[in-house]
Design a protein around this motif. Structure first.
Motif, PDB file in Angstrom:
ATOM      1  N   UNK A 138       4.943   1.471  -0.857  1.00  0.00           N
ATOM      2  CA  UNK A 138       3.592   1.756  -0.395  1.00  0.00           C
ATOM      3  C   UNK A 138       3.273   2.971   0.379  1.00  0.00           C
ATOM      4  N   UNK A 139       4.308   3.802   0.728  1.00  0.00           N
ATOM      5  CA  UNK A 139       4.409   5.182   1.111  1.00  0.00           C
ATOM      6  C   UNK A 139       3.785   6.261   0.042  1.00  0.00           C
ATOM      7  N   UNK A 140       4.471   5.870  -1.295  1.00  0.00           N
ATOM      8  CA  UNK A 140       4.035   6.505  -2.365  1.00  0.00           C
ATOM      9  C   UNK A 140       2.721   6.158  -2.906  1.00  0.00           C
ATOM     10  N   UNK A 141       2.310   5.018  -3.000  1.00  0.00           N
ATOM     11  CA  UNK A 141       1.183   4.584  -3.428  1.00  0.00           C
ATOM     12  C   UNK A 141       0.071   5.205  -2.412  1.00  0.00           C
ATOM     13  N   UNK A 142       0.105   5.080  -1.167  1.00  0.00           N
ATOM     14  CA  UNK A 142      -0.602   5.751  -0.221  1.00  0.00           C
ATOM     15  C   UNK A 142      -1.026   7.045  -0.583  1.00  0.00           C
ATOM     16  N   UNK A 143      -0.188   8.113  -1.025  1.00  0.00           N
ATOM     17  CA  UNK A 143      -0.011   9.562  -1.317  1.00  0.00           C
ATOM     18  C   UNK A 143      -1.096   9.330  -2.501  1.00  0.00           C
ATOM     19  N   UNK A 144      -0.849   8.522  -3.450  1.00  0.00           N
ATOM     20  CA  UNK A 144      -1.807   8.466  -4.579  1.00  0.00           C
ATOM     21  C   UNK A 144      -3.146   8.250  -4.427  1.00  0.00           C
ATOM     22  N   UNK A 145      -3.398   7.196  -3.597  1.00  0.00           N
ATOM     23  CA  UNK A 145      -4.574   6.780  -3.145  1.00  0.00           C
ATOM     24  C   UNK A 145      -5.459   7.864  -2.292  1.00  0.00           C
ATOM     25  N   UNK A 146      -4.841   8.482  -1.476  1.00  0.00           N
ATOM     26  CA  UNK A 146      -5.365   9.712  -0.753  1.00  0.00           C
ATOM     27  C   UNK A 146      -5.693  10.822  -1.626  1.00  0.00           C
ATOM     28  N   UNK A 147      -4.821  11.156  -2.956  1.00  0.00           N
ATOM     29  CA  UNK A 147      -5.402  11.962  -3.631  1.00  0.00           C
ATOM     30  C   UNK A 147      -6.672  11.759  -4.283  1.00  0.00           C
ATOM     31  N   UNK A 148      -6.899  10.618  -4.601  1.00  0.00           N
ATOM     32  CA  UNK A 148      -8.345  10.158  -5.168  1.00  0.00           C
ATOM     33  C   UNK A 148      -9.484   9.928  -4.039  1.00  0.00           C
ATOM     34  N   UNK A 149      -9.049  10.061  -2.666  1.00  0.00           N
ATOM     35  CA  UNK A 149     -10.115   9.857  -1.688  1.00  0.00           C
ATOM     36  C   UNK A 149     -10.220   8.325  -1.547  1.00  0.00           C
ATOM     37  N   UNK A 150      -9.138   7.476  -1.485  1.00  0.00           N
ATOM     38  CA  UNK A 150      -9.258   6.149  -1.333  1.00  0.00           C
ATOM     39  C   UNK A 150      -8.205   5.670  -0.277  1.00  0.00           C
ATOM     40  N   UNK A 151      -8.272   4.207   0.004  1.00  0.00           N
ATOM     41  CA  UNK A 151      -7.241   3.823   0.948  1.00  0.00           C
ATOM     42  C   UNK A 151      -7.016   2.484   0.316  1.00  0.00           C
ATOM     43  N   UNK A 152      -6.075   1.690   0.829  1.00  0.00           N
ATOM     44  CA  UNK A 152      -5.804   0.348   0.387  1.00  0.00           C
ATOM     45  C   UNK A 152      -6.926  -0.440   0.520  1.00  0.00           C
ATOM     46  N   UNK A 153      -7.887  -0.216   1.210  1.00  0.00           N
ATOM     47  CA  UNK A 153      -9.291  -1.245   1.098  1.00  0.00           C
ATOM     48  C   UNK A 153      -9.876  -1.218  -0.300  1.00  0.00           C
ATOM     49  N   UNK A 154      -9.534   0.057  -1.156  1.00  0.00           N
ATOM     50  CA  UNK A 154     -10.117   0.283  -2.389  1.00  0.00           C
ATOM     51  C   UNK A 154      -9.351  -0.523  -3.457  1.00  0.00           C
ATOM     52  N   UNK A 155      -8.346  -1.144  -3.200  1.00  0.00           N
ATOM     53  CA  UNK A 155      -7.156  -1.736  -4.239  1.00  0.00           C
ATOM     54  C   UNK A 155      -7.878  -3.315  -4.521  1.00  0.00           C
ATOM     55  N   UNK A 156      -8.081  -3.498  -5.831  1.00  0.00           N
ATOM     56  CA  UNK A 156      -8.706  -4.721  -6.310  1.00  0.00           C
ATOM     57  C   UNK A 156      -7.558  -5.483  -6.905  1.00  0.00           C
ATOM     58  N   UNK A 157      -6.530  -5.040  -7.331  1.00  0.00           N
ATOM     59  CA  UNK A 157      -5.353  -5.857  -7.755  1.00  0.00           C
ATOM     60  C   UNK A 157      -4.022  -5.024  -7.607  1.00  0.00           C
ATOM     61  N   UNK A 158      -2.971  -5.982  -7.245  1.00  0.00           N
ATOM     62  CA  UNK A 158      -1.524  -5.217  -6.771  1.00  0.00           C
ATOM     63  C   UNK A 158      -0.730  -6.426  -7.611  1.00  0.00           C
ATOM     64  N   UNK A 159       0.157  -6.114  -8.467  1.00  0.00           N
ATOM     65  CA  UNK A 159       1.055  -6.571  -9.018  1.00  0.00           C
ATOM     66  C   UNK A 159       2.472  -6.106  -8.671  1.00  0.00           C
ATOM     67  N   UNK A 160       3.324  -7.245  -8.241  1.00  0.00           N
ATOM     68  CA  UNK A 160       4.651  -6.979  -7.491  1.00  0.00           C
ATOM     69  C   UNK A 160       5.694  -7.507  -8.434  1.00  0.00           C
ATOM     70  N   UNK A 161       6.863  -6.766  -8.832  1.00  0.00           N
ATOM     71  CA  UNK A 161       7.755  -6.998  -9.684  1.00  0.00           C
ATOM     72  C   UNK A 161       9.046  -6.869  -8.681  1.00  0.00           C
ATOM     73  N   UNK A 162       9.762  -8.146  -8.832  1.00  0.00           N
ATOM     74  CA  UNK A 162      10.879  -7.830  -8.105  1.00  0.00           C
ATOM     75  C   UNK A 162      12.254  -8.520  -8.478  1.00  0.00           C
TER      76      UNK A 162
END
Length: 172
Positions: free
Chosen positions: A99-123
């Motif tokens: 999530x820390x890495x994903x936040x860096x990418x979102x910030x690059x585009x001026x976004x936050x996690x509020x802008x996420x419409x789909x999240x896929x998790x593989x474990x």
């Protein structure tokens, strides 16, 4: 007779004016369509982002691509800047690192996690993932996106226990 000639002249003038105005209106519509087409084409030009350029070039992927208002983010895993796995055996910390890495990418585009419409998790361990999933409420404070959680046999490296990818819609 002069009255008829004047009326015919007036009628002919009105016809010519109507034709000219319609022609101008048609040309204006064509110009507007050309400008709209240019704007659409420009906004749909892909914008690529590399979080760790050397790692991503070595493995052959881009971490994110933005087209228009949509952003696709490749799966984030728990790694350092050289591509080495971190937090081996600790799925909770790996999740936080993702999530820390994903936040860096979102910030690059001026976004936050509020802008996420789909999240896929593989474990590789769904039971542990479910135990640690409450952490997501700290990430998604307003609402959760759609998405899928899958247990998989393995990820890119055996130390990786979780991988998270996102789709984002950036509001104007």
């Amino acid at each position: 007779m002069k009255k008829i000639t004047n009326r015919l002249s007036l009628l002919a003038t009105l016809c010519v004016l109507t034709f000219v105005l319609q022609n101008c209106e048609q040309k204006q519509k064509e110009k507007t369509l050309e400008v709209e087409k240019e704007v659409i084409v420009e906004s749909e030009k892909p914008e690529y982002f590399l979080l760790r350029p050397e790692v991503e070039k070595a493995y052959g992927y881009s971490h994110a691509v933005k087209i228009g208002n949509s952003i696709k983010i490749s799966g984030a895993v728990s790694m350092d800047d050289e591509g080495n796995p971190t937090a081996a055996g600790d799925i909770g910390q790996q999740m936080k690192n993702c999530y820390a890495d994903l936040e860096k990418i979102l910030k690059h585009y001026g976004c936050t996690f509020d802008d996420v419409v789909k999240e896929d998790v593989f474990t590789t361990d769904m039971a542990q993932m479910l135990e640690k999933s409450a952490y997501r409420a700290e990430i998604y404070k307003n609402r959760f996106p759609t998405g899928t959680w899958l247990e998989v046999k393995g990820l890119a490296l055996p130390e990786f226990m979780i991988e998270i990818e996102l789709e984002v819609h950036k509001s104007k």
